[in-house]
Every structure is written in structure tokens, then in C-alpha cells.
Design a protein around this motif. Structure first.
Motif, short mmCIF file in Angstrom:
data_model
loop_
_atom_site.label_atom_id
_atom_site.label_comp_id
_atom_site.label_asym_id
_atom_site.label_seq_id
_atom_site.Cartn_x
_atom_site.Cartn_y
_atom_site.Cartn_z
N GLY A 1 33.36 24.13 27.88
CA GLY A 1 34.80 23.94 27.74
C GLY A 1 35.51 24.67 28.86
N THR A 2 36.34 25.65 28.50
CA THR A 2 37.08 26.42 29.51
C THR A 2 36.46 27.78 29.77
N TRP A 3 35.31 28.05 29.14
CA TRP A 3 34.72 29.39 29.20
C TRP A 3 33.47 29.43 30.07
N ARG A 4 33.30 30.54 30.78
CA ARG A 4 32.10 30.80 31.57
C ARG A 4 31.22 31.76 30.77
N ILE A 5 30.01 31.32 30.48
CA ILE A 5 29.13 32.05 29.57
C ILE A 5 27.89 32.50 30.32
N GLY A 6 27.52 33.78 30.13
CA GLY A 6 26.35 34.32 30.79
C GLY A 6 25.53 35.21 29.87
N PRO A 7 24.52 35.87 30.39
CA PRO A 7 23.64 36.70 29.57
C PRO A 7 24.33 37.87 28.89
N SER A 8 25.53 38.22 29.33
CA SER A 8 26.26 39.32 28.69
C SER A 8 27.04 38.84 27.47
N ASP A 9 26.84 37.57 27.10
CA ASP A 9 27.54 37.01 25.94
C ASP A 9 26.58 36.77 24.79
N LEU A 10 27.11 36.90 23.59
CA LEU A 10 26.39 36.62 22.36
C LEU A 10 26.91 35.29 21.83
N VAL A 11 26.01 34.42 21.40
CA VAL A 11 26.37 33.09 20.90
C VAL A 11 26.19 33.09 19.38
#
Length: 233
Positions: A147-157
Motif C-alpha cells: 500500500g503506502t507503507w515501506r516494510i522491512g526487517p525492523s517491522d513486526l507483521v
């Protein structure tokens, strides 16, 4: 992470989204059409990003160094004219020790994915696989756009029947604590409604209406904070 998974079993993504608001963080949700292939599926784990350009090799490469329990986050640009994940990728994700897959795009092989049992969230399904092959994207394993978000390894899903939410991994403990407080408040309020005490009485809604007459700038959220009945944040 095991502790967080145990705590998430008694929470929802809605509780965690409200926790983000209370903590002053952006609420980063996957697009609203993102739903579990199998209703009732739940997932929680650190993001394992992969930007798809038409070939499965990016997923295999992502699995090489993926943290066990991670969630493959696939960026296919939200395309609705092709699927980018099928049963083999989901099987391989399970074999690599991942806890689920989130796709900003479509999947296929729905019956097989259901049988595999690994939680998969996507925008829907389509029979056709990738329609073209593009050049490998630099940094395609470091970040995925959803969507509008940039997600990387520092994020929890986190994913459940309400959809998918992304949280800063470094603040997970704080957010889970806030979410549990919100959950407990809402449960007490629900129990009191069932016992015959309307929510309007619990939150002293008549007092709010009277106070708003005197101060039109008063918000309901400010009133809720004052009476300890926060149900919106």
C-alpha cells in the motif's frame, strides 16, 4: 517472539492498532482488501521482505537467511492482473520455518494453499501467474512496499480476520502492553453492557453532552480519557 505470540493469542489487530494511536505512532495497515486465504487465520512475526519482478527466485533468496518465525511480505505492486505466489512458494516458506505470507498482490493454487495450512493473506486470487519478467530490483530483499507503507526487517507483521497491521519491532513490548490494557477495558465495558448497564451510562455520555454545550471544542476522546473509558484509542 514466542512470548509475543502467546500474548497475541488473546489480542486482535484492532487492539494493536488502537495501541499505536495511544502511543502516537502511525497506524500502518495493509490495504483493506488484504484478507486471509483461510478465514480465521492468524500470524505474527518479523517481516521478511521481497519485491517480486516476475520470478520465484527472489522468494527463494529471501528464505536463505530468513529468521525462523518470520513473515514473507511480498511486494507485487498491488497488481490485480496476475498472481505472484502459489503453493510451491507457500510450501517452501513453511519448510524455511516462516510463520506466514502477506502479499500486496494476488495468489493462486488456493485449494493447495488451504491444505498446506500456513497463513496466507493477499488481495485475492487469479489463475494466471506472472505475465512478465522485469530486472532485479536493488534492495528488493531489504524492503517491500505494501500500500503506502515501506516494510522491512525492523517491522513486526500481525494478521487476523480484520486484516494485516505492521508494527515497529523495537516497540512491540510497549504496544502489546497498551493493547492488553485496551482489551481489558473493552472487556469490562462489554460485560457491564451485558449485565444491563448501557455504554452511555458507563462513559457518562449525558455529562459529555452537557460539557460540550459549555465548551463546543470538547472532544469525546478527551472526555473518555477523563472518565477512564477510552474506547476509541
Amino acid at each position: 517472539m514466542d512470548e509475543l505470540r502467546q500474548r497475541f493469542a488473546t489480542l486482535t489487530t484492532a487492539h494493536l492498532a488502537d495501541a499505536c494511536i495511544r502511543a502516537g505512532l502511525p497506524v500502518r495497515c495493509a490495504p483493506s482488501a488484504t484478507r486471509a486465504v483461510v478465514p480465521g487465520s492468524r500470524l505474527l512475526g518479523p517481516a521478511v521482505p521481497a519485491r517480486h519482478v516476475g520470478s520465484v527466485d527472489v522468494f527463494l533468496e529471501a528464505f536463505e537467511n530468513a529468521t525462523p518465525g518470520g513473515v514473507l511480505v511480498v511486494d507485487n505492486g498491488g497488481r490485480l492482473d496476475e498472481s505472484c505466489v502459489g503453493d510451491l512458494v507457500v510450501l517452501e516458506a513453511r519448510a524455511a520455518g516462516l510463520s506466514g505470507v502477506v502479499i500486496w498482490g494476488l495468489h493462486r493454487d488456493t485449494a493447495d494453499i488451504r491444505a498446506i495450512g500456513l497463513p496466507v493473506f493477499s488481495l485475492g486470487s487469479l489463475p494466471t501467474g506472472p505475465l512478465s519478467l522485469g530486472p532485479r530490483v536493488e534492495g528488493g530483499l531489504a524492503e517491500a512496499v505494501v500500500g503506502t507503507w515501506r516494510i522491512g526487517p525492523s517491522d513486526l507483521v500481525a494478521g487476523d480476520d480484520d486484516g494485516v497491521l505492521f508494527l515497529p519491532l523495537a516497540r512491540a513490548g510497549e504496544l502489546f502492553g497498551l493493547a492488553e490494557s485496551i482489551r481489558d477495558t473493552e472487556r469490562r465495558q462489554a460485560d457491564r453492557i451485558r449485565a444491563g448497564e448501557p455504554l452511555r451510562e458507563q462513559v457518562r455520555f449525558a455529562d459529555f453532552l452537557a460539557a460540550r454545550e459549555a465548551d463546543p471544542a470538547l472532544t469525546f476522546r478527551a472526555h473518555l480519557r477523563a472518565v477512564g473509558g477510552a474506547i476509541e484509542e
